[in-house]
Design a protein around this motif. Sequence first.
Motif, PDB file in Angstrom:
ATOM      1  N   THR A   1       4.021  -9.549  -8.800  1.00 20.70           N
ATOM      2  CA  THR A   1       4.495  -8.568  -9.780  1.00 20.70           C
ATOM      3  C   THR A   1       3.350  -7.747 -10.370  1.00 20.70           C
ATOM      4  O   THR A   1       3.550  -6.617 -10.785  1.00 20.70           O
ATOM      5  CB  THR A   1       5.267  -9.266 -10.917  1.00 20.70           C
ATOM      6  OG1 THR A   1       4.425 -10.282 -11.480  1.00 20.70           O
ATOM      7  CG2 THR A   1       6.556  -9.889 -10.414  1.00 20.70           C
ATOM      8  N   SER A   2       2.134  -8.292 -10.375  1.00 19.52           N
ATOM      9  CA  SER A   2       0.974  -7.558 -10.902  1.00 19.52           C
ATOM     10  C   SER A   2       0.447  -6.533  -9.905  1.00 19.52           C
ATOM     11  O   SER A   2      -0.350  -5.674 -10.264  1.00 19.52           O
ATOM     12  CB  SER A   2      -0.155  -8.540 -11.240  1.00 19.52           C
ATOM     13  OG  SER A   2      -0.705  -9.077 -10.040  1.00 19.52           O
ATOM     14  N   GLY A   3       0.852  -6.663  -8.647  1.00 20.42           N
ATOM     15  CA  GLY A   3       0.330  -5.793  -7.592  1.00 20.42           C
ATOM     16  C   GLY A   3      -0.713  -6.486  -6.730  1.00 20.42           C
ATOM     17  O   GLY A   3      -1.169  -5.926  -5.744  1.00 20.42           O
ATOM     18  N   ALA A   4      -1.115  -7.696  -7.123  1.00 19.18           N
ATOM     19  CA  ALA A   4      -2.067  -8.464  -6.313  1.00 19.18           C
ATOM     20  C   ALA A   4      -1.402  -8.815  -4.984  1.00 19.18           C
ATOM     21  O   ALA A   4      -0.194  -9.039  -4.918  1.00 19.18           O
ATOM     22  CB  ALA A   4      -2.475  -9.734  -7.048  1.00 19.18           C
ATOM     23  N   LYS A   5      -2.214  -8.859  -3.921  1.00 22.63           N
ATOM     24  CA  LYS A   5      -1.676  -9.126  -2.585  1.00 22.63           C
ATOM     25  C   LYS A   5      -2.330 -10.360  -1.980  1.00 22.63           C
ATOM     26  O   LYS A   5      -3.520 -10.590  -2.140  1.00 22.63           O
ATOM     27  CB  LYS A   5      -1.940  -7.948  -1.642  1.00 22.63           C
ATOM     28  CG  LYS A   5      -1.201  -6.693  -2.018  1.00 22.63           C
ATOM     29  CD  LYS A   5      -1.476  -5.596  -1.023  1.00 22.63           C
ATOM     30  CE  LYS A   5      -0.799  -4.309  -1.468  1.00 22.63           C
ATOM     31  NZ  LYS A   5      -1.006  -3.245  -0.473  1.00 22.63           N
ATOM     32  N   LEU A   6      -1.515 -11.118  -1.257  1.00 25.46           N
ATOM     33  CA  LEU A   6      -1.996 -12.240  -0.480  1.00 25.46           C
ATOM     34  C   LEU A   6      -1.622 -11.966   0.966  1.00 25.46           C
ATOM     35  O   LEU A   6      -0.437 -11.828   1.285  1.00 25.46           O
ATOM     36  CB  LEU A   6      -1.360 -13.545  -0.960  1.00 25.46           C
ATOM     37  CG  LEU A   6      -1.716 -14.804  -0.169  1.00 25.46           C
ATOM     38  CD1 LEU A   6      -3.227 -15.068  -0.249  1.00 25.46           C
ATOM     39  CD2 LEU A   6      -0.940 -15.993  -0.680  1.00 25.46           C
ATOM     40  N   MET A   7      -2.637 -11.836   1.814  1.00 23.08           N
ATOM     41  CA  MET A   7      -2.418 -11.569   3.234  1.00 23.08           C
ATOM     42  C   MET A   7      -2.602 -12.870   3.993  1.00 23.08           C
ATOM     43  O   MET A   7      -3.641 -13.523   3.864  1.00 23.08           O
ATOM     44  CB  MET A   7      -3.377 -10.498   3.727  1.00 23.08           C
ATOM     45  CG  MET A   7      -2.981  -9.116   3.244  1.00 23.08           C
ATOM     46  SD  MET A   7      -4.363  -8.100   2.733  1.00 23.08           S
ATOM     47  CE  MET A   7      -4.393  -8.325   0.986  1.00 23.08           C
ATOM     48  N   LEU A   8      -1.584 -13.231   4.753  1.00 27.25           N
ATOM     49  CA  LEU A   8      -1.596 -14.470   5.524  1.00 27.25           C
ATOM     50  C   LEU A   8      -1.517 -14.138   6.997  1.00 27.25           C
ATOM     51  O   LEU A   8      -0.993 -13.085   7.385  1.00 27.25           O
ATOM     52  CB  LEU A   8      -0.402 -15.344   5.123  1.00 27.25           C
ATOM     53  CG  LEU A   8      -0.308 -15.682   3.637  1.00 27.25           C
ATOM     54  CD1 LEU A   8       1.107 -16.114   3.276  1.00 27.25           C
ATOM     55  CD2 LEU A   8      -1.273 -16.786   3.296  1.00 27.25           C
ATOM     56  N   LYS A   9      -2.023 -15.062   7.814  1.00 26.73           N
ATOM     57  CA  LYS A   9      -1.886 -14.897   9.261  1.00 26.73           C
ATOM     58  C   LYS A   9      -1.305 -16.192   9.816  1.00 26.73           C
ATOM     59  O   LYS A   9      -1.505 -17.282   9.256  1.00 26.73           O
ATOM     60  CB  LYS A   9      -3.230 -14.558   9.911  1.00 26.73           C
ATOM     61  CG  LYS A   9      -4.314 -15.577   9.685  1.00 26.73           C
ATOM     62  CD  LYS A   9      -5.639 -15.108  10.264  1.00 26.73           C
ATOM     63  CE  LYS A   9      -6.728 -16.109   9.926  1.00 26.73           C
ATOM     64  NZ  LYS A   9      -8.033 -15.683  10.388  1.00 26.73           N
ATOM     65  N   ALA A  10      -0.571 -16.061  10.897  1.00 29.72           N
ATOM     66  CA  ALA A  10       0.035 -17.242  11.533  1.00 29.72           C
ATOM     67  C   ALA A  10      -1.054 -18.119  12.108  1.00 29.72           C
ATOM     68  O   ALA A  10      -2.027 -17.637  12.676  1.00 29.72           O
ATOM     69  CB  ALA A  10       1.020 -16.809  12.606  1.00 29.72           C
TER      70      ALA A  10
END
Length: 136
Positions: A126-135
């Motif tokens: 909701t803050s705009g922070a992003k978590l990028m994950l990979k398989a």
Amino acid sequence: MNLSLVSLRSYFASLLSVLALLVMVSSCGSDKGKVEGVSMLYGSSSKVWVTDKQTDAAGDKVKQDAAAQDMEISFASNGTYAGTQSGKYTFDQAAKTITLTPEGSTTSNTFNVETLTDSKLTLVGTSGAKLMLKAK
């Protein structure tokens, strides 16, 4: 003069063709905004995702400690997830959101799903922070 007009038209047609090709090639390289079906989240029955990188609300890269680098989350086809916490999830493809409810909790966290492909998952808080994950 007629020959010059034909040459000019041919030149512009070629230029437009090249520009169209460049636009197609550049748009194919990015998965951002691509949210495929829920099966991409869990594969055939369960899929493990690992942290790739993280950004804060301003878009700046967050330096990850060892625990964050080793973070894994597994989504299963039965609507459960496991990792540092376990619980249930719901995925709304139309709204491009995923809601995680930890086991034993009445509070849930909803994230926007910016990207979901077979190999990439990007969650936006909701803050705009992003978590990028990979398989994995």
